[in-house]
Structures are given as C-alpha cells and as structure tokens.
Scaffold this motif. Structure first.
Motif, short mmCIF file in Angstrom:
data_model
loop_
_atom_site.label_atom_id
_atom_site.label_comp_id
_atom_site.label_asym_id
_atom_site.label_seq_id
_atom_site.Cartn_x
_atom_site.Cartn_y
_atom_site.Cartn_z
N ARG A 1 1.25 -1.14 0.09
CA ARG A 1 0.07 -0.10 -0.66
C ARG A 1 1.01 1.27 0.07
NH1 ARG A 1 -3.65 -0.56 5.16
NH2 ARG A 1 -4.03 1.02 5.02
N LYS A 2 0.66 2.56 -1.22
CA LYS A 2 1.07 3.31 -0.72
C LYS A 2 1.63 4.08 1.05
CE LYS A 2 -0.86 4.93 -5.33
NZ LYS A 2 -0.91 5.81 -5.96
N GLY A 3 2.38 4.74 1.20
CA GLY A 3 2.57 5.37 3.02
C GLY A 3 3.84 5.39 2.32
N SER B 1 5.72 4.20 15.70
CA SER B 1 6.98 5.02 16.51
C SER B 1 5.47 6.68 15.78
CB SER B 1 8.02 5.56 16.91
OG SER B 1 8.09 5.90 15.36
N GLY B 2 4.93 6.44 15.40
CA GLY B 2 3.68 7.21 14.16
C GLY B 2 4.67 8.18 13.54
N ASN B 3 5.97 7.87 12.97
CA ASN B 3 6.48 8.47 12.28
C ASN B 3 6.49 7.98 10.67
OD1 ASN B 3 7.54 10.21 13.48
ND2 ASN B 3 9.09 9.27 13.90
N GLY B 4 5.31 7.26 10.93
CA GLY B 4 5.00 6.08 9.48
C GLY B 4 3.40 5.87 9.24
N THR B 5 2.86 6.64 8.06
CA THR B 5 1.74 6.25 7.92
C THR B 5 0.98 5.08 6.67
OG1 THR B 5 -0.58 7.17 7.54
CG2 THR B 5 0.90 8.19 7.18
#
Length: 132
Positions: A68-70, A125-129
C-alpha cells in the motif's frame, strides 16, 4: 513555585513536540508525490532481507499483506526527512534458539527508490503511515 511552573511548561513542550512529529499525508500530498512502482517481487525481497536476521530463516512462516502507498519519516533529531513508497505489512512466525516457533510478529517493510527496509519502528512510533 517557579520550579513547578518550569517543570509543567517543559512537560507541555515535550508533549507538543511528540504530537507534532506524528506522520500524516494530506490528500494533496498523495496526489503530488511520486510513490514509485508497486513492488512485484516484494515477498522474495522481504524473505531475502529477513534471512540475514533470523536464526532459522528457512523455517520462517510469512503472511504477506498487500503493498500500500505510504510514507515514513526520520525522527526529529535526524531531520524529519520523508520517504514515499509502498509499505507491506507482514506477519512472520520464526523459530527461536530452542527450535520452537515464537508466534507471529507484525513487521512493516518500506519499498522506496529501489530499496527495501524494515520500517516497523517508524510505524510503531507514529513516524509512518499509509496514504490510503
């Protein structure tokens, strides 16, 4: 009294910094950035990468998600550089030193610019989505 005020202010600043460092992708950003080509041989590439890290790579059991694009980004201290590409969630059940399976562990692998790397810590850690 002043010490308590400074301490409370410092705590609030750290919280604000942590919240602002979380990764997100705006709809406009999704339309304007180049995520590259969707990886075709992602399963082989992930197995090759993990074969260097697992104790018994031939016995590992993989469950691959769809690419998936991220986006993942470096942390604040490393400049916050963003990397766009495809992220593949993958559950890996591997054997430990005693020969028993450890249970599935979820990993996230980033494919960007012809490279693949483990982006699990960035996602946690919230540095990727995901973009979608």
């Amino acid at each position: 009294m002043i010490f308590k005020t400074v301490k409370a202010y410092s705590f609030l600043m750290v919280c604000a910094l942590l919240i602002s460092s979380c990764a997100s992708i705006s709809p406009a950003e999704v339309k304007s950035v180049n995520f590259g080509e969707k990886p075709i041989a992602h399963e082989t590439d992930i197995k090759k990468l993990m074969s260097k890290l697992l104790k018994d790579p031939d016995s590992a059991k993989y469950t691959f998600g769809e690419p998936r694009k991220g986006m993942v980004k470096d942390g604040f201290l490393r400049g916050g550089t963003k990397y766009y590409g495809y992220i593949v969630p993958t559950e890996i059940n591997a054997k430990n030193s005693y020969g028993g399976y450890t249970g599935g562990t979820l990993y996230y692998f980033m494919f960007s610019g012809g490279l693949v790397w483990d982006a699990s810590s960035s996602m946690a850690s919230g540095n990727g989505t995901f973009a979608e």
